[in-house]
Write a protein that holds these residues in place. Structure first.
Motif, PDB file in Angstrom:
ATOM      1  N   HIS A  27       0.662  -1.188   0.021  1.00 29.55           N
ATOM      2  CA  HIS A  27      -0.019  -0.063  -0.061  1.00 29.55           C
ATOM      3  C   HIS A  27       0.724   1.291  -0.214  1.00 29.55           C
ATOM      4  O   HIS A  27       2.059   1.096   0.152  1.00 29.55           O
ATOM      5  CB  HIS A  27      -0.886  -0.086   1.274  1.00 29.55           C
ATOM      6  N   ALA A  28       0.141   2.293  -0.172  1.00 25.96           N
ATOM      7  CA  ALA A  28       1.103   3.355  -0.405  1.00 25.96           C
ATOM      8  C   ALA A  28       1.858   4.103   0.719  1.00 25.96           C
ATOM      9  O   ALA A  28       2.869   4.838   0.730  1.00 25.96           O
ATOM     10  CB  ALA A  28       0.120   4.648  -0.667  1.00 25.96           C
ATOM     11  N   LEU A  29       1.550   3.773   2.087  1.00 29.15           N
ATOM     12  CA  LEU A  29       1.969   3.956   3.088  1.00 29.15           C
ATOM     13  C   LEU A  29       3.377   3.434   3.760  1.00 29.15           C
ATOM     14  O   LEU A  29       4.147   3.582   4.578  1.00 29.15           O
ATOM     15  CB  LEU A  29       1.049   4.224   4.273  1.00 29.15           C
ATOM     16  N   MET A  30       3.474   2.148   2.747  1.00 29.20           N
ATOM     17  CA  MET A  30       4.520   1.390   2.944  1.00 29.20           C
ATOM     18  C   MET A  30       5.736   2.052   2.456  1.00 29.20           C
ATOM     19  O   MET A  30       5.748   2.369   1.345  1.00 29.20           O
ATOM     20  CB  MET A  30       4.387   0.100   2.548  1.00 29.20           C
ATOM     21  N   TYR A  31       6.949   2.218   3.059  1.00 28.24           N
ATOM     22  CA  TYR A  31       7.921   2.943   2.543  1.00 28.24           C
ATOM     23  C   TYR A  31       7.687   4.250   2.148  1.00 28.24           C
ATOM     24  O   TYR A  31       8.150   4.654   1.039  1.00 28.24           O
ATOM     25  CB  TYR A  31       8.710   2.223   1.529  1.00 28.24           C
ATOM     26  N   ARG A  32       6.936   5.032   2.848  1.00 27.78           N
ATOM     27  CA  ARG A  32       6.423   6.194   2.473  1.00 27.78           C
ATOM     28  C   ARG A  32       7.658   7.223   2.174  1.00 27.78           C
ATOM     29  O   ARG A  32       7.568   7.818   0.871  1.00 27.78           O
ATOM     30  CB  ARG A  32       5.483   6.743   3.407  1.00 27.78           C
ATOM     31  N   HIS A  33       8.619   7.629   3.149  1.00 26.21           N
ATOM     32  CA  HIS A  33       9.736   8.272   2.852  1.00 26.21           C
ATOM     33  C   HIS A  33      10.373   8.060   1.636  1.00 26.21           C
ATOM     34  O   HIS A  33      11.190   8.607   1.062  1.00 26.21           O
ATOM     35  CB  HIS A  33      10.487   8.349   4.254  1.00 26.21           C
ATOM     36  N   ALA A  34      10.762   6.568   1.411  1.00 19.13           N
ATOM     37  CA  ALA A  34      11.671   6.005   0.519  1.00 19.13           C
ATOM     38  C   ALA A  34      10.949   6.124  -0.892  1.00 19.13           C
ATOM     39  O   ALA A  34      11.298   6.801  -1.783  1.00 19.13           O
ATOM     40  CB  ALA A  34      11.982   4.744   0.514  1.00 19.13           C
ATOM     41  N   ARG A  35       9.679   6.185  -0.942  1.00 15.41           N
ATOM     42  CA  ARG A  35       8.910   6.579  -2.102  1.00 15.41           C
ATOM     43  C   ARG A  35       9.050   7.955  -2.461  1.00 15.41           C
ATOM     44  O   ARG A  35       9.118   8.298  -3.598  1.00 15.41           O
ATOM     45  CB  ARG A  35       7.443   5.992  -1.973  1.00 15.41           C
ATOM     46  N   GLN A  36       8.833   8.767  -1.390  1.00 16.71           N
ATOM     47  CA  GLN A  36       9.093  10.364  -1.716  1.00 16.71           C
ATOM     48  C   GLN A  36      10.238  10.679  -2.180  1.00 16.71           C
ATOM     49  O   GLN A  36      10.418  11.642  -3.240  1.00 16.71           O
ATOM     50  CB  GLN A  36       8.585  11.121  -0.374  1.00 16.71           C
ATOM     51  N   ALA A  37      11.327  10.074  -1.573  1.00 19.92           N
ATOM     52  CA  ALA A  37      12.535  10.492  -2.055  1.00 19.92           C
ATOM     53  C   ALA A  37      12.890   9.881  -3.446  1.00 19.92           C
ATOM     54  O   ALA A  37      13.367  10.590  -4.224  1.00 19.92           O
ATOM     55  CB  ALA A  37      13.626   9.669  -1.142  1.00 19.92           C
ATOM     56  N   TRP A  38      12.397   8.598  -3.823  1.00 20.30           N
ATOM     57  CA  TRP A  38      12.472   8.043  -5.155  1.00 20.30           C
ATOM     58  C   TRP A  38      11.738   9.025  -6.135  1.00 20.30           C
ATOM     59  O   TRP A  38      12.322   9.318  -7.199  1.00 20.30           O
ATOM     60  CB  TRP A  38      11.844   6.785  -4.909  1.00 20.30           C
ATOM     61  N   LEU A  39      10.710   9.303  -5.820  1.00 18.55           N
ATOM     62  CA  LEU A  39       9.890  10.227  -6.886  1.00 18.55           C
ATOM     63  C   LEU A  39      10.347  11.596  -6.876  1.00 18.55           C
ATOM     64  O   LEU A  39      10.543  12.301  -8.107  1.00 18.55           O
ATOM     65  CB  LEU A  39       8.229  10.596  -6.272  1.00 18.55           C
ATOM     66  N   PHE A  40      11.057  12.116  -6.042  1.00 22.64           N
ATOM     67  CA  PHE A  40      11.828  13.333  -5.889  1.00 22.64           C
ATOM     68  C   PHE A  40      12.908  13.281  -6.732  1.00 22.64           C
ATOM     69  O   PHE A  40      13.493  14.198  -7.696  1.00 22.64           O
ATOM     70  CB  PHE A  40      12.170  13.882  -4.534  1.00 22.64           C
ATOM     71  N   LEU A  41      13.695  12.004  -6.802  1.00 29.49           N
ATOM     72  CA  LEU A  41      14.858  11.917  -7.799  1.00 29.49           C
ATOM     73  C   LEU A  41      14.418  11.819  -9.121  1.00 29.49           C
ATOM     74  O   LEU A  41      15.274  12.267  -9.950  1.00 29.49           O
ATOM     75  CB  LEU A  41      15.511  10.491  -7.014  1.00 29.49           C
ATOM     76  N   VAL A  42      13.362  11.021  -9.209  1.00 24.28           N
ATOM     77  CA  VAL A  42      12.830  10.662 -10.594  1.00 24.28           C
ATOM     78  C   VAL A  42      12.564  12.332 -11.244  1.00 24.28           C
ATOM     79  O   VAL A  42      12.864  12.344 -12.388  1.00 24.28           O
ATOM     80  CB  VAL A  42      11.650   9.904 -10.781  1.00 24.28           C
ATOM     81  N   LEU A  43      11.751  12.943 -10.605  1.00 23.66           N
ATOM     82  CA  LEU A  43      11.456  14.240 -11.261  1.00 23.66           C
ATOM     83  C   LEU A  43      12.511  15.162 -11.503  1.00 23.66           C
ATOM     84  O   LEU A  43      12.867  15.950 -12.273  1.00 23.66           O
ATOM     85  CB  LEU A  43      10.565  14.972 -10.212  1.00 23.66           C
ATOM     86  N   GLY A  44      13.619  15.238 -10.421  1.00 25.74           N
ATOM     87  CA  GLY A  44      14.867  16.059 -10.421  1.00 25.74           C
ATOM     88  C   GLY A  44      15.625  15.202 -11.935  1.00 25.74           C
ATOM     89  O   GLY A  44      16.149  16.238 -12.517  1.00 25.74           O
TER      90      GLY A  44
END
Length: 158
Positions: free
Chosen positions: A56-73
């Motif tokens: 689910h979306a809350l699993m590894y929430r901070h890692a997911r946010q960091a991943w998406l930040f890096l992808v967009l960057g």
């Protein structure tokens, strides 16, 4: 007979001040960019879920946010340093250059990307552009970049 694109800044009778894209065009470009990024984020988030096997979306929430930040960057920095335009910027004839009009370096592109979050979310970038002499956003002033109107013209080769 083939047509070869030649990218040139809008010149004609326009002054440097009118070569700056209007706020409305920059806003339209941002909205179109958001629609395009939906697909990029969807695929990269799906890849994250598959690789981490999150349920689910809350699993590894901070890692997911960091991943998406890096992808967009990576997306923005790559496009800004390879031609100065994302797909939305090409559609709306907007280009990112440094203050001297040269292509943007990776460092400047990364600084601009990181500054876009706090400046855009606070609304400071738009407010700054109301009083800026070149009508540029705050993140552009700090990063040493600027947005210009830019059209690709096609020259037919015979």
């Amino acid at each position: 007979m083939t047509a070869e694109p030649i990218s040139t800044p809008i010149k004609s009778t326009e002054t440097e001040e009118t070569a700056v894209p209007t706020r409305l065009r920059r806003f339209a470009c941002m909205m179109y960019e958001g629609m395009l990024l939906f697909g990029v984020l969807f695929i990269s988030d799906y890849l994250f879920d598959v690789l981490t096997q999150s349920r689910h979306a809350l699993m590894y929430r901070h890692a997911r946010q960091a991943w998406l930040f890096l992808v967009l960057g990576s997306y923005f920095v790559w496009f800004w340093t390879h031609g100065g335009q994302t797909l939305a910027m090409k559609t709306w004839h907007v280009r990112l250059v440094d203050v001297s009009g040269k292509p943007v370096s990776r460092l400047k592109a990364a600084i601009r990307y990181c500054l876009c979050y706090p400046v855009a979310l606070s609304g400071a970038g738009f407010l700054w552009s109301l009083w800026d002499k070149d009508k540029q956003f705050l993140q552009d002033r700090i990063a040493g970049t600027r947005l210009i109107s830019f059209r690709a013209t096609y020259k037919s080769q015979v």
